[in-house]
Design a protein around this motif. Structure first.
Motif, short mmCIF file in Angstrom:
data_model
loop_
_atom_site.label_atom_id
_atom_site.label_comp_id
_atom_site.label_asym_id
_atom_site.label_seq_id
_atom_site.Cartn_x
_atom_site.Cartn_y
_atom_site.Cartn_z
N LEU A 1 -8.08 -0.79 2.49
CA LEU A 1 -7.69 0.16 3.52
C LEU A 1 -6.54 1.00 2.99
CD1 LEU A 1 -7.68 -2.15 6.68
CD2 LEU A 1 -9.59 -0.84 5.70
N LEU A 2 -6.79 2.29 2.81
CA LEU A 2 -5.75 3.18 2.30
C LEU A 2 -4.77 3.53 3.41
CD1 LEU A 2 -4.73 5.00 -0.05
CD2 LEU A 2 -6.14 6.82 0.92
N LEU A 3 -3.48 3.46 3.10
CA LEU A 3 -2.45 3.83 4.06
C LEU A 3 -1.91 5.23 3.75
CD1 LEU A 3 -0.52 0.46 4.33
CD2 LEU A 3 -2.27 1.37 5.87
N ASP A 4 -1.34 5.40 2.57
CA ASP A 4 -0.76 6.68 2.17
C ASP A 4 -0.45 6.65 0.69
OD1 ASP A 4 -0.32 8.26 4.67
OD2 ASP A 4 0.94 6.55 5.24
N ARG A 5 -0.17 7.80 0.10
CA ARG A 5 0.52 7.82 -1.19
C ARG A 5 1.92 7.28 -0.95
NH1 ARG A 5 -1.49 8.01 -5.99
NH2 ARG A 5 0.12 9.35 -6.86
#
Length: 531
Positions: A422-426
């Motif tokens: 699950l990608l959150l942010d850079r």
């Protein structure tokens, strides 16, 4: 008869190998190639093979030899890939530079490259002039301060130069969303043997088939251009449609005449062409597979394309990776997966699982570097067979991205118990306590008139600043208030026109530039340590 290889392992003579195989793929373009404007908009594979050989002769006539770097900076078009093949054919290394680079960034990258020649076109040179101190060849006619490529044509075609698989093959730059792009060096081993050969394998559902019409609109200076070209043409589809820009009218014309069965577009092209999905001539009615790379596409757009297909079960393939690594994870999306339900909100930030047998992922604590438990947030590391050879001229920066055999992606994410990412942010863009990219998905889903939503960290004790681009340039305050009613506190939105939004060549928003423009002086939460 040239030796035919089982796999496409040599970029230089690749088109000649295809011609020897009897490949009959028809290639159709949205506009003529800048390297051969007289050639028109339709090409056969043997014609392309002849063109690449002629371009290699032009480079040889200019004094380019094995090991030399050839910088390419021109209008976006597929001939970036052809020029990379021409350079590889004589042992040189093409450095593909996007036409979206700012002048200062272009100058810095050229200084780092020290190329033997720079290849450009009249349009690009007229905009920025000939870079000082760089020998420049204009590909499509005379231009002030440049050598006309026509004066170098007509010489003998040089023999193919065979190089070691571990020698540099192509140089691409990163997107530059966080500052000056890095120059990524890929070899035949990393880009072709590992990344491209895996994709060129016959896989169920996702592989190109001989009966396919394949459409692609991409940032052709990106490394994806070379790997896509090899893997797609190696599969010998019936037709390939290549679009050099995102103009919806030209897309409707080219795709409408030959509706594609497989589509791969930039995220920005998917957004700009979305109205075509509801038009009377819907060109996506026969599409069985949509492919998204570079960045995730928001749920409403994915939904629109899947619904536009008349196929019983069209599929959206979402891939996540980086210039340095190639693809790392993939996820299949269907109409059912993105159906709205009251108890949840669909998101494309679930990036799926690592490519089996090719990549591994690890989430670590950003302070200690130690792995965190499944379900906990941290910095995402990867171990992959397709890792590049390093950053040209920045080996210290490259070394800082490595942790043993693991590479720091610079992204924050969560590994679920089932192994999904699950990608959150850079990390450089993070805002404590929330995921910008997830909230941006929510805003897009609740406000269909929004073409682009970007949340910016406004500093401690201040709510994030939403920057929005809408289709007609306006946003109803009541609709905005209803859309954010149950979300974390956000500042009043800032509306921008599409042209005012700073983006990279692949359509990614330069968030750091927006922060400098509208939030100058505020402290950011992200460190940028792994950018």
């Amino acid at each position: 008869m040239r030796l035919l290889t089982r796999r496409p392992l040599d970029l230089g003579p690749f088109f000649e190998t295809l011609a020897d195989r009897g490949t009959t793929t028809a290639v159709r373009l949205s506009r003529p190639l800048d390297v051969a404007p007289e050639g028109g908009e339709e090409w056969t594979v043997p014609q392309l093979a002849e063109l690449v050989a002629e371009l290699s002769a032009v480079l040889a006539a200019a004094g380019v030899g094995p090991g030399d770097r050839v910088a390419v900076h021109k209008r976006n078009h597929w001939d970036y890939a052809l020029l990379a093949a021409a350079a590889a054919r004589i042992g040189a290394v093409a450095a593909l530079l996007s036409d979206h680079l700012e002048p200062d960034a272009l100058a810095a990258l050229l200084a780092r490259l020290a190329p033997a020649v720079l290849l450009s076109d009249r349009y690009t040179l007229a905009l920025g002039g000939t870079p000082g101190g760089v020998r420049t060849i204009c590909l499509d006619g005379p231009a002030p301060g440049a050598i006309d490529a026509a004066t170098l044509r007509g010489g003998a075609v040089p023999p193919v130069h065979r190089r070691s698989d571990d020698e540099p093959l192509v140089i691409n730059h990163t997107s530059g969303t966080t500052g000056l792009p890095k120059l990524v060096v890929h070899t035949t081993a990393s880009l072709v043997r590992k990344i491209t050969a895996f994709e060129a394998h016959r896989w169920p559902l996702v592989s190109v088939r001989p009966e396919d019409t394949v459409a692609c609109a991409s940032a052709f200076a990106h490394g994806r251009s070379v790997s896509w070209t090899i893997s797609t043409l190696w599969a010998r589809p019936r037709t390939v449609l290549l679009l050099a820009d995102s103009e919806p009218a030209r897309a409707a014309e080219l795709l409408g005449a030959d509706p594609p069965s497989l589509v791969e577009l930039l995220p920005t092209s998917y957004v700009r062409w979305q109205p075509l999905t509801a038009g009377p001539q819907n060109p996506f009615r026969d599409t069985r597979l949509f492919v998204s790379t570079f960045d995730a596409v928001h749920p409403p757009t994915v939904r629109a394309y899947l619904d536009a297909s008349a196929r019983r079960l069209p599929v959206w393939l979402q891939g996540w990776g980086q210039t340095e690594t190639g693809p790392l994870t993939f996820r299949f999306l269907t109409r059912r997966a993105l159906a709205r339900r009251e108890e949840r909100h669909p998101t494309t930030r679930d990036l799926g699982r690592p490519v089996p047998g090719r990549t591994a992922l690890r989430v670590v604590d950003p302070e200690t570097g130690l792995p965190v438990r499944r379900g906990s947030a941290g910095v995402v590391l990867t171990r992959t067979r397709g890792l590049c050879a390093g950053y040209l001229g920045e080996q210290d920066r490259w070394a800082a991205k490595l942790q043993g055999r693991w590479f720091h992606t610079g992204d924050l994410g969560i590994r679920t118990r089932s192994g999904r990412l699950l990608l959150l942010d850079r990390e450089v863009d993070r805002i404590p306590g929330l995921s910008c990219v997830e909230l941006e998905d929510v805003l897009h889903d609740r406000l269909p008139e929004v073409e682009e939503a970007v949340l910016l960290d406004a500093g401690p004790q201040r709510p994030p600043l939403p920057v929005l681009v809408t289709r007609d340039g306006v946003l109803d305050p009541g609709r905005w208030a209803h859309a954010v009613r149950d979300l974390p506190a956000l500042a009043e939105p800032l509306l921008l026109g599409r042209d005012a939004l700073p983006v990279t060549g692949t359509g990614k928003v330069r968030r750091y530039e927006l922060r400098e423009r509208y939030l100058s002086g505020t402290a950011a939460s992200g460190t940028g340590r792994w950018t």
